[in-house]
Design an enzyme around this catalytic site. Structure first.
Site, PDB file in Angstrom:
ATOM      1  CB  THR A  86      -0.870   0.189   0.379  1.00  0.00           C
ATOM      2  OG1 THR A  86       0.169  -0.052   2.798  1.00  0.00           O
ATOM      3  CG2 THR A  86      -2.121  -0.834   1.040  1.00  0.00           C
ATOM      4  NE  ARG A 152      11.079  -5.582  15.850  1.00  0.00           N
ATOM      5  CZ  ARG A 152      11.555  -6.130  16.828  1.00  0.00           C
ATOM      6  NH1 ARG A 152      12.475  -5.008  18.094  1.00  0.00           N
ATOM      7  NH2 ARG A 152      11.734  -7.010  17.154  1.00  0.00           N
ATOM      8  CB  CYS A 258       6.312   0.793   7.620  1.00  0.00           C
ATOM      9  SG  CYS A 258       5.963  -0.823   7.521  1.00  0.00           S
TER      10      CYS A 258
HETATM   11  N1  LIG Z   1       7.850  -4.100   5.372  1.00  0.00           N
HETATM   12  C1  LIG Z   1       6.974  -4.426   6.218  1.00  0.00           C
HETATM   13  O1  LIG Z   1       8.313  -3.562   7.058  1.00  0.00           O
HETATM   14  C2  LIG Z   1       6.188  -4.013   7.380  1.00  0.00           C
HETATM   15  C3  LIG Z   1       5.485  -3.877   7.931  1.00  0.00           C
HETATM   16  C4  LIG Z   1       3.638  -3.965   8.840  1.00  0.00           C
HETATM   17  C5  LIG Z   1       3.229  -3.837   8.106  1.00  0.00           C
HETATM   18  N2  LIG Z   1       3.205  -3.816   7.144  1.00  0.00           N
HETATM   19  C6  LIG Z   1       2.297  -3.362   5.694  1.00  0.00           C
HETATM   20  O2  LIG Z   1       2.617  -4.862   4.458  1.00  0.00           O
HETATM   21  C7  LIG Z   1       1.706  -4.636   3.594  1.00  0.00           C
HETATM   22  C8  LIG Z   1       2.641  -5.118   2.121  1.00  0.00           C
HETATM   23  O3  LIG Z   1       3.827  -4.482   2.618  1.00  0.00           O
HETATM   24  P1  LIG Z   1       5.356  -5.514   2.427  1.00  0.00           P
HETATM   25  O4  LIG Z   1       6.182  -4.966   3.095  1.00  0.00           O
HETATM   26  O5  LIG Z   1       5.533  -6.924   2.317  1.00  0.00           O
HETATM   27  O6  LIG Z   1       5.526  -5.377   0.310  1.00  0.00           O
HETATM   28  P2  LIG Z   1       6.255  -6.075  -0.706  1.00  0.00           P
HETATM   29  O7  LIG Z   1       6.355  -4.488  -1.742  1.00  0.00           O
HETATM   30  O8  LIG Z   1       7.432  -6.317  -0.049  1.00  0.00           O
HETATM   31  O9  LIG Z   1       5.706  -7.173  -1.328  1.00  0.00           O
HETATM   32  C9  LIG Z   1       3.867  -6.726  -1.542  1.00  0.00           C
HETATM   33  C10 LIG Z   1       3.910  -8.196  -2.798  1.00  0.00           C
HETATM   34  O10 LIG Z   1       2.241  -8.397  -3.192  1.00  0.00           O
HETATM   35  C11 LIG Z   1       2.356  -8.273  -4.952  1.00  0.00           C
HETATM   36  N3  LIG Z   1       1.518  -7.865  -5.400  1.00  0.00           N
HETATM   37  C12 LIG Z   1       0.761  -6.534  -5.429  1.00  0.00           C
HETATM   38  N4  LIG Z   1       0.082  -6.570  -6.194  1.00  0.00           N
HETATM   39  C13 LIG Z   1      -0.515  -8.608  -5.619  1.00  0.00           C
HETATM   40  C14 LIG Z   1      -2.281  -9.190  -6.539  1.00  0.00           C
HETATM   41  N5  LIG Z   1      -2.946  -9.192  -6.965  1.00  0.00           N
HETATM   42  N6  LIG Z   1      -1.834 -10.916  -6.443  1.00  0.00           N
HETATM   43  C15 LIG Z   1      -0.494 -10.952  -5.719  1.00  0.00           C
HETATM   44  N7  LIG Z   1       0.826  -9.826  -5.396  1.00  0.00           N
HETATM   45  C16 LIG Z   1       0.277  -9.570  -5.480  1.00  0.00           C
HETATM   46  C17 LIG Z   1       4.084  -7.562  -5.421  1.00  0.00           C
HETATM   47  O11 LIG Z   1       4.276  -8.495  -6.515  1.00  0.00           O
HETATM   48  C18 LIG Z   1       4.461  -7.738  -4.090  1.00  0.00           C
HETATM   49  O12 LIG Z   1       5.516  -8.975  -3.710  1.00  0.00           O
HETATM   50  C19 LIG Z   1       1.495  -2.942   2.947  1.00  0.00           C
HETATM   51  O13 LIG Z   1       0.489  -2.416   3.528  1.00  0.00           O
HETATM   52  C20 LIG Z   1       2.568  -2.397   4.820  1.00  0.00           C
HETATM   53  O14 LIG Z   1       2.709  -1.637   4.637  1.00  0.00           O
HETATM   54  C21 LIG Z   1       4.916  -3.855   6.148  1.00  0.00           C
END
Ligand SMILES: NC(=O)c1ccc[n+]([C@@H]2O[C@H](COP(=O)([O-])OP(=O)(O)OC[C@H]3O[C@@H](n4cnc5c(N)ncnc54)[C@H](O)[C@@H]3O)[C@@H](O)[C@H]2O)c1
Length: 446
Positions: A86, A152, A258
């Site tokens: 997101t 984290r 984040c």
């Molecule tokens: N990274 C962190 O430390 C963390 C911690 C807590 C919360 N979050 C939240 O979790 C969510 C994900 O974060 P992230 O860092 O894992 O993201 P990321 O960008 O690493 O991974 C997201 C994945 O989703 C896939 N994707 C997108 N649309 C798709 C679909 N329609 N079908 C299948 N796959 C699809 C993308 O190809 C990508 O691999 C975000 O909202 C983020 O704010 C992240």
């Protein structure tokens, strides 16, 4: 239970793998076929300590699989977990296009009852939108649960298996037992609330932690002017249990995927209901400025940076991850290049990711920290990877053209610096009393 986790990034991959450990069968889904192919070869597309061993074990034992076919994976699952990205829109609001795309596909795939659980960080009211988007494509019954993620990067497996708490937002009380069962063995500390409050808990938590960071960074900036030591101040503050010691490490500010986006999104969420979140606006402002403290300190020691050679240690936004999203290093390196410096970069894991986002003829990519330092006028430590703590600082000083070390993470102690001949700047700590070989004046490089 049978789970499909949509989105195999930092959250989806770790959550999916960890949910196999308490007895579930998990399909991790991503639309990025390259990621899925890598995972099927037991290679992780992200750097996260411990993840590859767990992938291998669970693949072999048949509890885990990877797929690029969202609809098939949804059909084969009881619970569908949304873990897509997101990111920020240019105005700071959360970009919900991946959520919307996945929700529509889930609706199209459904052939029976499902629980849809959102782990992605989404603005208040989004889960209700997800419900409408799915309902637009199916007549089958389903429930919506908000289960925001707090892991984290760098300690994601530990955080998932032993979280401080699990937040569950739901509007069907019958789901509570299923949610407790799903998280069985992780923690008994499950807080059940309504969906909107769960969504807000995630933003409020990240905004509060970001506030702590900007707060201690401002205290650090004042400490420098009044001759106090912010590390002592933070330690003394943290002993008060009402305050706590975490997130009180002064430095060059927060980055990552984040805090920057979630603070901006919360400012927008407030703005959309005509509320100006002044405190959080200041937190963001302070954070934007803090990274440029590195540049000011370089000017203080070297004067003009035109023709200077600057070593950069650390490109990831924090240690133990390859994630460079919104890393302070990016703007610092860009500023150095703009001022005419040659920049020698080293990061143990994140250099490739950084280079994919930004490269320039003035950049030199180095395979060792010592290589980035050799012949440099200054070295700037931007990420506190443990490898930097063990560097021989005497040898470092000998290898440099001018002996300036800017420590953006307060890694080194006075004892480690003493006698090395380095001009040492850190964050919110005094120049340590002009000890011999310790201040800029003493080595005559100002
Ligand atoms: N990274 C962190 O430390 C963390 C911690 C807590 C919360 N979050 C939240 O979790 C969510 C994900 O974060 P992230 O860092 O894992 O993201 P990321 O960008 O690493 O991974 C997201 C994945 O989703 C896939 N994707 C997108 N649309 C798709 C679909 N329609 N079908 C299948 N796959 C699809 C993308 O190809 C990508 O691999 C975000 O909202 C983020 O704010 C992240």
């Amino acid at each position: 239970m049978k789970l499909a986790v949509i989105g195999t990034g930092y959250v989806g991959l770790v959550s999916g793998v960890c949910f196999t450990l308490n007895g579930n069968h998990v399909i991790c889904v991503d639309k990025d076929q390259e990621k899925i192919s890598k995972l099927n070869r037991m290679e992780s597309p992200i750097y996260e300590p411990g993840i590859e061993a767990l992938i291998e074990m669970n693949l072999r034992e048949g509890r885990l699989s990877f797929s690029a076919d969202l609809q098939d994976s949804v059909r084969r699952s009881d619970i569908v977990i949304l873990a897509v990205g997101t990111p920020s829109l240019p105005n700071g609001e959360a970009d919900l296009r991946y959520i919307e795309g996945a929700a529509a596909e889930i609706g199209q795939a459904m052939e029976g009852y499902k629980i849809i659980m959102t782990k992605s960080t989404v603005p208040v009211g989004t889960n209700e939108k997800i419900r409408s988007m799915i309902a637009a494509h199916t007549n089958h019954p389903f429930d919506i649960v908000s289960a925001p993620e707090f892991l984290r990067e760098g300690s994601a497996i530990q955080d998932t298996l032993h979280p401080d708490r699990i937040i569950i937002g739901l509007d069907n009380p019958a789901l509570e037992d299923t949610m407790r069962e799903l998280h069985k063995g992780f923690t008994d500390n499950v807080f059940v609330t309504d969906i909107r409050s769960a969504e807000m808990i995630k933003y409020a938590s990240n905004a509060f932690l970001a506030t702590k960071i900007s707060f201690i960074n401002e205290i650090a900036n004042i400490c420098e002017k009044v001759g106090a030591d912010v590390t002592e101040v933070a330690q003394g503050m943290g002993m008060d249990r009402r305050i706590g010691s975490s997130f009180l490490q002064a430095g060059i500010g927060y980055g990552g995927s984040c805090f920057p986006k979630d603070t901006n999104a919360l400012i927008q969420i407030a703005g959309n209901v005509d509320y100006e979140f002044k405190l959080l606006e200041s937190v963001v402002e302070v954070n934007k400025g803090q990274r440029f403290m590195i540049i000011s300190k370089l000017h203080e020691s070297l004067g003009s940076l035109r023709g200077a050679v600057i070593g950069i240690w650390g490109l990831a936004f924090k240690p133990n991850t390859d994630d460079v999203r919104e890393a302070p290093a990016r703007e610092i390196v860009e500023a150095l290049v703009a001022e005419g410096a040659t920049v020698k970069l080293y990061d143990p894991i994140a250099a490739d990711n950084f280079r994919q986002q930004y490269d320039h003829p003035n950049l030199r990519w180095c395979g060792l920290p010592e290589e980035a330092a050799a012949g440099s006028d200054a070295v700037c430590l931007l990420t506190d990877w443990s490898v930097f703590k063990d560097i021989n600082l005497h040898k470092l000083a000998e290898s440099m053209r001018r002996q300036v070390l800017i420590d953006g993470r307060n890694v080194y102690s006075k004892e480690q610096i003493e006698g090395t001949g380095l001009t040492y700047h850190s964050v919110g700590r005094p120049q340590m009393g002009g000890l011999s070989g310790y201040s800029a004046d003493a080595v005559g490089v100002v």
